[in-house]
Design a protein around this motif. Structure first.
Motif, PDB file in Angstrom:
ATOM      1  N   SER B 128       0.808  -1.227   0.000  1.00 49.62           N
ATOM      2  CA  SER B 128       0.000   0.000   0.000  1.00 49.62           C
ATOM      3  C   SER B 128       0.841   1.278   0.000  1.00 49.62           C
ATOM      4  O   SER B 128       0.553   2.217   0.746  1.00 49.62           O
ATOM      5  N   GLY B 129       1.889   1.295  -0.783  1.00 52.57           N
ATOM      6  CA  GLY B 129       2.675   2.516  -0.925  1.00 52.57           C
ATOM      7  C   GLY B 129       3.756   2.714   0.124  1.00 52.57           C
ATOM      8  O   GLY B 129       4.410   3.760   0.157  1.00 52.57           O
ATOM      9  N   CYS B 148      -6.071  -1.940   5.502  1.00 55.06           N
ATOM     10  CA  CYS B 148      -5.055  -1.073   4.889  1.00 55.06           C
ATOM     11  C   CYS B 148      -4.129  -1.856   3.962  1.00 55.06           C
ATOM     12  O   CYS B 148      -3.485  -1.260   3.090  1.00 55.06           O
ATOM     13  N   PHE B 149      -4.035  -3.161   4.141  1.00 50.20           N
ATOM     14  CA  PHE B 149      -3.193  -3.983   3.258  1.00 50.20           C
ATOM     15  C   PHE B 149      -4.001  -4.670   2.155  1.00 50.20           C
ATOM     16  O   PHE B 149      -3.448  -5.060   1.126  1.00 50.20           O
ATOM     17  N   VAL B 150      -5.290  -4.843   2.397  1.00 46.40           N
ATOM     18  CA  VAL B 150      -6.135  -5.575   1.452  1.00 46.40           C
ATOM     19  C   VAL B 150      -6.708  -4.639   0.381  1.00 46.40           C
ATOM     20  O   VAL B 150      -6.908  -5.030  -0.764  1.00 46.40           O
ATOM     21  N   ALA B 151      -6.939  -3.378   0.755  1.00 46.21           N
ATOM     22  CA  ALA B 151      -7.556  -2.433  -0.181  1.00 46.21           C
ATOM     23  C   ALA B 151      -6.639  -2.209  -1.385  1.00 46.21           C
ATOM     24  O   ALA B 151      -5.419  -2.253  -1.252  1.00 46.21           O
ATOM     25  N   HIS B 155      -7.266   2.917  -3.497  1.00 44.00           N
ATOM     26  CA  HIS B 155      -8.046   3.279  -2.310  1.00 44.00           C
ATOM     27  C   HIS B 155      -7.190   3.475  -1.065  1.00 44.00           C
ATOM     28  O   HIS B 155      -7.701   3.570   0.041  1.00 44.00           O
ATOM     29  N   THR B 156      -5.855   3.497  -1.264  1.00 45.84           N
ATOM     30  CA  THR B 156      -4.977   3.794  -0.131  1.00 45.84           C
ATOM     31  C   THR B 156      -4.037   4.930  -0.520  1.00 45.84           C
ATOM     32  O   THR B 156      -3.725   5.129  -1.699  1.00 45.84           O
ATOM     33  N   PHE B 157      -3.617   5.665   0.497  1.00 47.53           N
ATOM     34  CA  PHE B 157      -2.612   6.707   0.302  1.00 47.53           C
ATOM     35  C   PHE B 157      -1.702   6.712   1.521  1.00 47.53           C
ATOM     36  O   PHE B 157      -2.178   6.638   2.654  1.00 47.53           O
ATOM     37  N   ALA B 158      -0.390   6.778   1.286  1.00 46.57           N
ATOM     38  CA  ALA B 158       0.572   6.733   2.391  1.00 46.57           C
ATOM     39  C   ALA B 158       1.365   8.028   2.466  1.00 46.57           C
ATOM     40  O   ALA B 158       1.711   8.624   1.438  1.00 46.57           O
ATOM     41  N   TYR B 281       9.478   8.378  13.031  1.00 48.03           N
ATOM     42  CA  TYR B 281       8.648   8.736  11.884  1.00 48.03           C
ATOM     43  C   TYR B 281       7.254   8.172  12.111  1.00 48.03           C
ATOM     44  O   TYR B 281       7.108   7.011  12.486  1.00 48.03           O
ATOM     45  N   TRP B 282       6.222   9.010  11.869  1.00 47.31           N
ATOM     46  CA  TRP B 282       4.890   8.426  11.721  1.00 47.31           C
ATOM     47  C   TRP B 282       4.708   8.072  10.255  1.00 47.31           C
ATOM     48  O   TRP B 282       5.130   8.803   9.365  1.00 47.31           O
ATOM     49  N   PHE B 283       4.149   6.922  10.014  1.00 42.83           N
ATOM     50  CA  PHE B 283       3.746   6.485   8.674  1.00 42.83           C
ATOM     51  C   PHE B 283       2.246   6.297   8.732  1.00 42.83           C
ATOM     52  O   PHE B 283       1.756   5.527   9.561  1.00 42.83           O
ATOM     53  N   THR B 284       1.522   7.001   7.882  1.00 42.55           N
ATOM     54  CA  THR B 284       0.065   6.917   7.891  1.00 42.55           C
ATOM     55  C   THR B 284      -0.433   6.316   6.587  1.00 42.55           C
ATOM     56  O   THR B 284       0.009   6.713   5.511  1.00 42.55           O
ATOM     57  N   LEU B 285      -1.335   5.356   6.725  1.00 40.55           N
ATOM     58  CA  LEU B 285      -2.019   4.797   5.560  1.00 40.55           C
ATOM     59  C   LEU B 285      -3.488   5.172   5.652  1.00 40.55           C
ATOM     60  O   LEU B 285      -4.173   4.805   6.603  1.00 40.55           O
ATOM     61  N   PHE B 286      -3.950   5.927   4.676  1.00 36.77           N
ATOM     62  CA  PHE B 286      -5.376   6.269   4.575  1.00 36.77           C
ATOM     63  C   PHE B 286      -6.033   5.192   3.718  1.00 36.77           C
ATOM     64  O   PHE B 286      -5.487   4.824   2.671  1.00 36.77           O
TER      65      PHE B 286
END
Lengths: 107, 439
Positions: B128-129, B148-151, B155-158, B281-286
């Motif tokens: 997912s990016g 977040c891994f299946v979408a 449909h995901t943004f990191a 670091y924060w890593f965010t997955l939308f």
């Protein structure tokens, strides 16, 4: 300094020499003593420093006030007549020889 | 309140430390795929106090190697990307993505030195990016089948950003539902329609209440914490009136991520990844349950304040995070602008490089924090005893995980669990990518 002995969950004993004015809870947490959590840091909101009084030294414990009494109703282990919150017991030279038992759980 | 020794156990994460060994048993986010899309896909990575170089070779394969050249220790992050690998500019030694030494060109013809050299290399996986790496012992765990891994990629943004403080205080803000009513309070509500891609700007499901209003006006959430297969589930209830209860369901995915709703249709999964003991670091997955995400807009919004290549926020300790007393008086509770990421960043960084937890006093609204620390202690002890910690999953276990549910809505039927479970199930049924319901 005040000698306070804790009987831990495994039955072993550990004695801490606590400076006058420090709470028993605070000393136990800072020494990483297993079984005393003291999450709220002694501001009477968590009831996770519960102990059973096994033996009192020469002196007397402070009485249980209303707030401590209310929180003791919510301790995780069984409340017994000898239950106290260790954050409410301040070390004084007269209390040397105090023996406390750690309850089975705090949560 | 905890002892100094206990605080050190939770916060020190170098190789050989108890918590460091726990965190090394998981895939860790190390870069955005975006970072390795440019003309020279080579990035230095510092993770858990160790230094690596991440690169993409000419065939597009990712490799993560120790950063110091095994010859004489020069920095491979300045290497030449060529001839099927990464070449040290000092004497031309060449390594492929698996750490195999391909050439030592200054050695005499017929030299076997190259065959006896192997640079430390680490498994890398892209999801997912995000580029994940595994630097621990043994076999990496399987990735769970979480939303977040299946979408699909559409449909995901990191995205990611640097916070200059310890990882644990950063994660702990994600399990503290009460702070949002204060730290993120806005004195006026924005039009949710004009707030695409921003956090805490939407309306709650089944209501016309902007979340900013709910947080501002109902500030004593009733918080409950449940142990679940992925870690912890937090339910925060804010009774609005006799018939309506605002319900917010959030999660900790052990060890280092939280999953929260951003809007009725988008969730946020956010890891806090130690760079070293004093930075993360924060890593965010939308993840969107409905429409594809407008990645370009979301990326531009964020790059404006977290510029590449280091993603260090423009507002930081050196400029008092942009603190403006007039704004604090009139517009926001904190006075540091309208990006709630900055609010959280200030809260965590202002605690110091490592929060001194011998001086804290936790209240009842901090119960998820204490529950998490208990879990962390137990899993640290498991690893020290040679056991497998929570969420170090094999493929069969990983395939059983779903969700997790993160939800923000208003219940009117008086059965909140049924309400969020039904609402979540409806959202999943309507999702175009077959999101399955958490058990």
């Amino acid at each position: 300094m005040t000698d306070v002995t804790f009987i831990l969950r495994d039955g072993s004993r550990r004695t801490l020499d606590i400076p006058e004015g420090s709470s028993v809870m605070q000393a136990a947490v800072m020494e990483n003593l297993k079984g005393i959590d003291g999450e709220c840091g002694g501001c009477l909101s968590c009831a996770t420093c519960h102990v059973y009084i096994e033996a009192i030294g020469a002196g007397e414990l402070p009485p249980i006030d209303e707030e401590e009494n209310a929180l003791l109703d919510g301790v995780a282990a069984e409340r017994r007549p000898e239950s106290r919150l260790s954050c409410q017991i301040l070390a004084t030279p007269g209390l040397s020889g105090l023996v406390l038992r750690v309850p089975e759980r705090q949560m | 309140m905890i002892s100094q020794e206990q605080n050190d156990t939770y916060t020190r994460v170098g190789r050989g430390t108890p918590c460091g060994e726990l965190l090394r048993r998981y895939w860790q986010p190390v870069a955005l795929v975006d970072e390795l899309d440019g003309p020279r896909p080579v990035r230095p990575v510092r993770l858990l106090g160790e230094n690596f170089v991440l690169f993409r070779d000419e065939q597009g394969r990712f490799g993560m190697l120790d950063r110091d050249c095994p010859h004489r220790g020069a920095d491979l992050a300045y290497g030449r990307l060529e001839a099927g690998g990464l070449r040290c500019p000092f004497h031309g030694w060449l390594f492929d993505a698996t750490g195999k030494c391909l050439e030592t060109p200054a050695e005499p013809v017929g030299s076997k030195l190259c065959d006896r050299i192997r640079q430390g290399s680490y498994p890398v996986a892209v999801r997912s990016g995000i580029v994940f790496a595994y630097i621990g012992k043994g076999t990496p765990p399987a990735f769970p089948d979480l939303d977040c891994f299946v979408a699909p990629e559409t449909h995901t943004f990191a995205f990611k950003g640097l916070w200059e403080c310890n990882w644990l205080q950063s994660l702990e803000v994600g399990m503290d539902p009460a702070h949002a009513s204060f730290l993120h309070r806005f004195f006026e509500d924005e039009d949710p329609e004009a707030s695409y891609g921003k956090q805490f700007r939407s309306t709650s499901i089944d209501s016309d209440l902007p979340i900013t209003k709910v947080l501002r006006e109902y500030d004593r959430p009733q918080i409950s914490v449940a142990s679940v297969p992925h870690g912890l589930r937090l339910t925060s209830l804010r009774p609005i009136d006799e018939t309506q209860t605002h319900v917010r369901v959030t999660n900790i995915v052990f060890p280092q991520a939280f999953v929260i709703p951003m809007s009725p249709t988008v969730t946020i999964t956010q890891w806090h990844v130690p760079v070293d003991d004093h930075n993360n670091y924060w890593f965010t997955l939308f993840t969107s349950f409905t429409d594809p995400l407008d990645k370009k807009t979301m990326r531009e919004q964020r790059l404006a304040t977290y510029p590449a290549p280091d993603y260090k926020p423009l507002r930081n300790r050196s400029n008092n995070w942009g603190y403006n007393p007039a704004e604090q008086q009139a517009q926001t509770y904190l006075g540091m602008g309208f990006d709630i990421n900055v609010h959280d960043q200030w809260a965590c960084e202002s605690q110091g490089p490592i929060q001194d937890r011998t001086r804290e006093h936790l209240g009842q609204s901090d119960k998820a924090i204490t529950a998490y620390r208990r879990l962390l202690s137990a899993e640290i002890e498991k690893v020290a005893a040679g056991e497998t910690p929570l969420m170090h999953l094999d493929a069969a276990q990983a395939a059983t995980l779903r969700g997790p549910v993160s939800f923000d809505g208003v219940d009117r039927a008086g059965d909140v669990e049924r309400y969020w479970r039904d609402g979540d199930a409806r959202r999943r049924a309507a999702a175009p990518w077959g999101a399955e319901v958490e058990a």
